[in-house]
Design a protein around this motif. Sequence first.
Motif, PDB file in Angstrom:
ATOM      1  N   GLY A  70       0.807  -1.217   0.000  1.00 32.88           N
ATOM      2  CA  GLY A  70       0.000   0.000   0.000  1.00 32.88           C
ATOM      3  C   GLY A  70       0.839   1.266   0.000  1.00 32.88           C
ATOM      4  O   GLY A  70       0.314   2.368  -0.009  1.00 32.88           O
ATOM      5  N   LYS A  71       2.171   1.107  -0.006  1.00 36.21           N
ATOM      6  CA  LYS A  71       3.053   2.282  -0.005  1.00 36.21           C
ATOM      7  C   LYS A  71       3.482   2.610  -1.431  1.00 36.21           C
ATOM      8  O   LYS A  71       3.606   1.708  -2.264  1.00 36.21           O
ATOM      9  CB  LYS A  71       4.316   2.003   0.828  1.00 36.21           C
ATOM     10  N   ARG A  72       3.725   3.892  -1.684  1.00 33.72           N
ATOM     11  CA  ARG A  72       4.146   4.319  -3.017  1.00 33.72           C
ATOM     12  C   ARG A  72       5.472   5.055  -2.937  1.00 33.72           C
ATOM     13  O   ARG A  72       5.659   5.928  -2.094  1.00 33.72           O
ATOM     14  CB  ARG A  72       3.099   5.253  -3.628  1.00 33.72           C
ATOM     15  N   VAL A  73       6.387   4.698  -3.850  1.00 31.26           N
ATOM     16  CA  VAL A  73       7.684   5.361  -3.876  1.00 31.26           C
ATOM     17  C   VAL A  73       7.908   5.986  -5.251  1.00 31.26           C
ATOM     18  O   VAL A  73       7.662   5.353  -6.286  1.00 31.26           O
ATOM     19  CB  VAL A  73       8.840   4.380  -3.565  1.00 31.26           C
ATOM     20  N   ALA A  74       8.389   7.229  -5.254  1.00 33.34           N
ATOM     21  CA  ALA A  74       8.749   7.900  -6.500  1.00 33.34           C
ATOM     22  C   ALA A  74      10.253   7.784  -6.685  1.00 33.34           C
ATOM     23  O   ALA A  74      11.020   8.040  -5.759  1.00 33.34           O
ATOM     24  CB  ALA A  74       8.353   9.369  -6.438  1.00 33.34           C
ATOM     25  N   VAL A  75      10.680   7.371  -7.878  1.00 35.57           N
ATOM     26  CA  VAL A  75      12.101   7.283  -8.195  1.00 35.57           C
ATOM     27  C   VAL A  75      12.398   8.356  -9.236  1.00 35.57           C
ATOM     28  O   VAL A  75      11.728   8.431 -10.261  1.00 35.57           O
ATOM     29  CB  VAL A  75      12.443   5.877  -8.745  1.00 35.57           C
ATOM     30  N   VAL A  76      13.396   9.184  -8.958  1.00 36.53           N
ATOM     31  CA  VAL A  76      13.740  10.266  -9.878  1.00 36.53           C
ATOM     32  C   VAL A  76      14.959   9.859 -10.692  1.00 36.53           C
ATOM     33  O   VAL A  76      16.046   9.678 -10.149  1.00 36.53           O
ATOM     34  CB  VAL A  76      14.044  11.570  -9.117  1.00 36.53           C
ATOM     35  N   GLY A  77      14.789   9.690 -11.999  1.00 35.39           N
ATOM     36  CA  GLY A  77      15.904   9.316 -12.872  1.00 35.39           C
ATOM     37  C   GLY A  77      15.851   7.843 -13.211  1.00 35.39           C
ATOM     38  O   GLY A  77      15.518   7.005 -12.366  1.00 35.39           O
ATOM     39  N   SER A  78      16.155   7.532 -14.473  1.00 35.95           N
ATOM     40  CA  SER A  78      16.096   6.134 -14.908  1.00 35.95           C
ATOM     41  C   SER A  78      17.457   5.631 -15.358  1.00 35.95           C
ATOM     42  O   SER A  78      17.574   4.816 -16.252  1.00 35.95           O
ATOM     43  CB  SER A  78      15.062   5.981 -16.024  1.00 35.95           C
ATOM     44  N   GLY A  79      18.525   6.135 -14.725  1.00 36.70           N
ATOM     45  CA  GLY A  79      19.859   5.578 -14.943  1.00 36.70           C
ATOM     46  C   GLY A  79      19.993   4.308 -14.113  1.00 36.70           C
ATOM     47  O   GLY A  79      19.010   3.837 -13.522  1.00 36.70           O
ATOM     48  N   PRO A  80      21.197   3.732 -14.053  1.00 40.39           N
ATOM     49  CA  PRO A  80      21.366   2.488 -13.292  1.00 40.39           C
ATOM     50  C   PRO A  80      20.914   2.600 -11.834  1.00 40.39           C
ATOM     51  O   PRO A  80      20.355   1.638 -11.293  1.00 40.39           O
ATOM     52  CB  PRO A  80      22.868   2.205 -13.379  1.00 40.39           C
ATOM     53  N   ALA A  81      21.095   3.755 -11.201  1.00 40.63           N
ATOM     54  CA  ALA A  81      20.667   3.898  -9.806  1.00 40.63           C
ATOM     55  C   ALA A  81      19.140   3.820  -9.718  1.00 40.63           C
ATOM     56  O   ALA A  81      18.592   3.058  -8.916  1.00 40.63           O
ATOM     57  CB  ALA A  81      21.174   5.219  -9.217  1.00 40.63           C
ATOM     58  N   VAL A 119      22.826   7.764 -18.384  1.00 42.32           N
ATOM     59  CA  VAL A 119      24.120   7.753 -19.075  1.00 42.32           C
ATOM     60  C   VAL A 119      24.319   6.464 -19.877  1.00 42.32           C
ATOM     61  O   VAL A 119      25.061   6.443 -20.852  1.00 42.32           O
ATOM     62  CB  VAL A 119      25.267   7.951 -18.059  1.00 42.32           C
ATOM     63  N   LEU A 120      23.636   5.408 -19.484  1.00 47.06           N
ATOM     64  CA  LEU A 120      23.755   4.161 -20.253  1.00 47.06           C
ATOM     65  C   LEU A 120      23.372   4.423 -21.700  1.00 47.06           C
ATOM     66  O   LEU A 120      23.911   3.820 -22.620  1.00 47.06           O
ATOM     67  CB  LEU A 120      22.823   3.079 -19.680  1.00 47.06           C
ATOM     68  N   VAL A 121      22.413   5.333 -21.910  1.00 42.98           N
ATOM     69  CA  VAL A 121      21.974   5.656 -23.265  1.00 42.98           C
ATOM     70  C   VAL A 121      22.712   6.857 -23.830  1.00 42.98           C
ATOM     71  O   VAL A 121      23.265   6.793 -24.912  1.00 42.98           O
ATOM     72  CB  VAL A 121      20.445   5.923 -23.308  1.00 42.98           C
ATOM     73  N   TYR A 122      22.750   7.972 -23.076  1.00 44.83           N
ATOM     74  CA  TYR A 122      23.273   9.182 -23.697  1.00 44.83           C
ATOM     75  C   TYR A 122      24.764   9.413 -23.463  1.00 44.83           C
ATOM     76  O   TYR A 122      25.306  10.416 -23.895  1.00 44.83           O
ATOM     77  CB  TYR A 122      22.436  10.412 -23.362  1.00 44.83           C
ATOM     78  N   GLY A 123      25.418   8.484 -22.796  1.00 44.45           N
ATOM     79  CA  GLY A 123      26.862   8.605 -22.601  1.00 44.45           C
ATOM     80  C   GLY A 123      27.587   7.428 -23.226  1.00 44.45           C
ATOM     81  O   GLY A 123      28.342   7.572 -24.176  1.00 44.45           O
ATOM     82  N   ILE A 124      27.328   6.259 -22.700  1.00 44.44           N
ATOM     83  CA  ILE A 124      28.037   5.059 -23.155  1.00 44.44           C
ATOM     84  C   ILE A 124      27.603   4.709 -24.585  1.00 44.44           C
ATOM     85  O   ILE A 124      26.422   4.578 -24.860  1.00 44.44           O
ATOM     86  CB  ILE A 124      27.801   3.889 -22.173  1.00 44.44           C
ATOM     87  N   PRO A 125      28.566   4.585 -25.501  1.00 48.28           N
ATOM     88  CA  PRO A 125      28.224   4.390 -26.920  1.00 48.28           C
ATOM     89  C   PRO A 125      27.612   3.026 -27.248  1.00 48.28           C
ATOM     90  O   PRO A 125      27.791   2.052 -26.516  1.00 48.28           O
ATOM     91  CB  PRO A 125      29.579   4.508 -27.617  1.00 48.28           C
ATOM     92  N   ARG A 126      26.918   3.004 -28.383  1.00 45.93           N
ATOM     93  CA  ARG A 126      26.266   1.771 -28.838  1.00 45.93           C
ATOM     94  C   ARG A 126      27.266   0.668 -29.148  1.00 45.93           C
ATOM     95  O   ARG A 126      26.959  -0.507 -29.001  1.00 45.93           O
ATOM     96  CB  ARG A 126      25.396   2.040 -30.082  1.00 45.93           C
ATOM     97  N   PHE A 127      28.496   1.023 -29.550  1.00 43.82           N
ATOM     98  CA  PHE A 127      29.463  -0.046 -29.849  1.00 43.82           C
ATOM     99  C   PHE A 127      29.988  -0.702 -28.578  1.00 43.82           C
ATOM    100  O   PHE A 127      30.743  -1.665 -28.616  1.00 43.82           O
ATOM    101  CB  PHE A 127      30.605   0.466 -30.739  1.00 43.82           C
ATOM    102  N   ARG A 128      29.590  -0.160 -27.421  1.00 47.28           N
ATOM    103  CA  ARG A 128      29.911  -0.819 -26.148  1.00 47.28           C
ATOM    104  C   ARG A 128      28.670  -1.403 -25.494  1.00 47.28           C
ATOM    105  O   ARG A 128      28.747  -2.362 -24.743  1.00 47.28           O
ATOM    106  CB  ARG A 128      30.525   0.198 -25.174  1.00 47.28           C
ATOM    107  N   LEU A 129      27.542  -0.755 -25.715  1.00 46.76           N
ATOM    108  CA  LEU A 129      26.321  -1.175 -25.026  1.00 46.76           C
ATOM    109  C   LEU A 129      25.118  -0.936 -25.947  1.00 46.76           C
ATOM    110  O   LEU A 129      24.605   0.174 -26.026  1.00 46.76           O
ATOM    111  CB  LEU A 129      26.180  -0.378 -23.713  1.00 46.76           C
ATOM    112  N   PRO A 130      24.664  -1.984 -26.630  1.00 47.28           N
ATOM    113  CA  PRO A 130      23.525  -1.814 -27.553  1.00 47.28           C
ATOM    114  C   PRO A 130      22.243  -1.453 -26.800  1.00 47.28           C
ATOM    115  O   PRO A 130      22.046  -1.871 -25.652  1.00 47.28           O
ATOM    116  CB  PRO A 130      23.393  -3.196 -28.211  1.00 47.28           C
TER     117      PRO A 130
END
Lengths: 280, 512
Positions: free
Chosen positions: B147-158, B185-196
């Motif tokens: 019954g508890k709700r938590v808001a998470v700010v940001g969808s990076g690894p953390a 950063v997984l998307v907008y930092g680390i390049p696709r040739f390292r992390l598709p």
Amino acid sequence: MSNRYVQSFKILDKKELCPNTYWYEIEAPFIARKIEAGQFIIMKPFKKSERIPLSICGWDREKGTLHIIVMSAGKTTRDLNEMQVGDCLSDIVGPLGQRSHIDKYHDACVLIGGGYGTGAVIPTARDLKALGNRVIGIVGARNKDLLLMVDELKEVCDEVYLTTNDGSIGIEGFVTHALEKILEKEDISYVLAVGPVPMMMAVTKLTEPKGINTWVSLNAIMVDGTGMCGTCRVTVGGETKFACFHGPDFDGHKVDFDELMKRQKMYVEVEKKALEAVGK
Amino acid sequence: MADLSNKERMALPMVEMPLHPAEERVKNFDEVPIGYSPEQAQQEAQRCIQCKKPGCVPGCPVGIDIPGFIKFIEDGDYAGAVKRIRETNFLPAICGRVCPQDKQCQIDCVIGKKGHSVEIGSLERFAADYERKNNIRILPDIAPDTGKRVAVVGSGPAGLTAAYELIRNGHAVTVFEAFHRPGGVLVYGIPRFRLPLDIIDSDVKFLEDMGVEFVYNMIIGKVLTLDDLLGEEDFDAVFIGSGAGLPKLLGIKGENGNGVYSANDYLTRIYLMHGNLFPEYTTPIVQGKRVGVIGAGNTGMDVIRTAKRLGGDVTCYYRRSHDQAPARAEELRHAEQEFINWKFLSNPVEIITDENNNVTAIKCEKMKLGEPDRSGRKKPVGTGEFFVDEIDTIVFSLGCNVNPIIPSTDKEVGINRWGIVMVDPKTYQTSKEGVFAGGDTVTGGSTVILAMGQAKVAAENIDKYLKGEISWAEAKVPTDPDSPGVIWDVEMPKKKKDKIMKENVDHRTAAS
Ligand SMILES: Cc1cc2nc3c(=O)[nH]c(=O)nc-3n(C[C@H](O)[C@H](O)[C@H](O)COP(=O)(O)OP(=O)(O)OC[C@H]3O[C@@H](n4cnc5c(N)ncnc54)[C@H](O)[C@@H]3O)c2cc1C
Ligand SMILES: Cc1cc2nc3c(=O)[nH]c(=O)nc-3n(C[C@H](O)[C@H](O)[C@H](O)COP(=O)(O)OP(=O)(O)OC[C@H]3O[C@@H](n4cnc5c(N)ncnc54)[C@H](O)[C@@H]3O)c2cc1C
Ligand code: SF4
Ligand code: FES
């Protein structure tokens, strides 16, 4: 899963203000609830679009809508201007930037708009008025058919001056001519100019020797709008500032306009290719 | 599999990760390592001698049972291997690709004392890829609704990790992301040739399947404040995982020239906005022939290799020496294979622009190594000798400071002098009641796995807070503006901790 935070970004209304320039009412209830005069949004009409910044010329907090004016400049603004009532924009984020820096002043406040900037100064004019200020508007354009949002500005100002380069209506010449006329008659405490860079520059040149508190809204090129990328760097008072986060309004007497104009040209050549690619 | 003695195992050669050849890969954005085949994975797994007291495990910030999962691979039970990893690591396909194994688990592997340590990262990646390709991931048990709700700010690894841990404990979770897509950063930092992208997206999809709600285009602090979340929006707690996105510049002349990018700007245009596919995607990137990249950390390597793929003739300028380059060893090695010019001990002092503000050249001072500094590394000192290189595009790859949006809109969230959000290092409580934080926001920038490790501890404490087991009365949040950010707080022998901490500090201050 339906989720109460999803905003539709649907176009509820659209009007042509002058050729290639349209006014829109767009559904974005969470942004509409928070946005303040001077702030802006960043939007993407389609999934594959660039993110571009746009000012807000009004909102309806109850109805949950934003009012924007879009002038076709390149690919993204043209794409948007082809959208119709009922269409949904892919993404909008906001409110971005700091709200206008205003107060109750001793003397008159002059709000100067060129192009979409006329819409952008309206919320600030309204707030200044609400604080009990005497508010004067100046709207400039090349000719009378290109003047926009005049009636809306009149509603929130004590007086509005029109200027056209060809004299087809109002004062012949530039917004600065109207500003000079006002200065002959009364003292001014506050100026806000929003529009093309040369216009903002001319205004600050005129007010600087008189020491009038003058603000300009800087339309730097942007990506995220949150201070993350630094593409919107501008030099103000010799320091690097991020237009999206520290601005968009800055003390006009401290802005390095020359650098801003040159930076705005960074993508001109390559942007032409985006238009050529779609054969426009 | 035949039973091998330790001696036999130790005599086995390491199975090199197969890579796309450099001349081909610099022409596209495909992932560089090809990945082990099941045979190769089993062969590499045989090199592990299943230590009673393994050197590897204490080096892993989340304490993966490394010999345990390697044994499963050796036995051909790949599903068992990934299940074992998942007990402690929620993002193994990502970690197997981007963790600095050479500074963590692999550094103290006993096999590495004499030869090359077991390729733990490549094996982790193999197990995770096997699971994804065969679609055998099973939803974990989810505790009954609290019954508890938590808001998470940001969808990076953390943020993703916190969401996973919280929903598993029966709390409703909504993730608010400022950008139009998840990943940070997984998307907008680390390049696709390292992390598709499909790897990141499949982890997000998994969370959605578990019931996590994602909302994009929502800048917390602006569109909804922390008070809105905890008040009108009726969340019981908030986790801030908003990262460290505020680019560092050098403050040198010419820095605002046209053609000078921050790494964030450059990488975001390409990897978030797909600028490399212009004009199909309409975000432009202007890169001239000669590209100068300043900095030799992970970010620097990513920019260098991206610029190469966009057809640039790329030079890396770094004020320290080659051996001091803070990049992950594999990244530096891969970059070195990709036809890059290196100018170590070169400190940029000015960017020269023409009358249109376009970059034309970079001026550097030649450096030499002097006395060791506080981090123990020999400090670069100026020689008074300068050189000028003609250049068309410059990318500053100097790391980041913490983005000020949230603290600037909520004064109750305490920050230090550098804008890092202050937390109790045991519980990750911030100075504002109901608000926790973890990841780059509280470190100033470190690694994916540390961000995850912190998010996990924070989520455990959010759970306790929601159950009334901890409160704000006992929270010990530093108030001194000079206090450092949290760097590390995972159970591990002190010596090891210090070592990894130092490595990660080096990584963060890539430019320094
Ligand atoms: C804070 C802010 C508020 C703005 N408000 C509005 C608004 O309310 N209505 C509106 O129509 N436009 C507004 N703009 C300008 C708008 O963002 C640009 O016109 C738009 O980005 C152009 O994109 P495009 O793809 O259509 O054209 P592009 O092909 O990208 O550019 C076409 C031409 O416009 C110039 N240009 C590009 N970006 C900008 C920019 N940011 N400012 C000025 N010129 C630019 C280019 O140099 C080029 O000559 C605002 C800009 C900022 C920064
Ligand atoms: C180019 C580059 C390469 C790297 N390479 C590696 C590597 O090889 N290995 C490694 O381990 N680490 C690497 N790192 C570091 C690693 O990526 C980070 O440490 C990690 O991503 C931090 O995770 P986070 O979740 O704390 O923050 P982030 O990944 O930064 O995510 C934060 C998210 O929060 C969002 N956000 C921010 N403010 C708000 C707000 N107000 N409201 C809503 N959302 C918000 C952001 O848009 C973003 O999506 C690299 C970093 C960079 C820049
Ligand atoms: S230290 Fe090396 S050999 Fe020992 S258990 Fe870990 S991976 Fe295997
Ligand atoms: S637009 Fe990216 S920092 Fe301002």
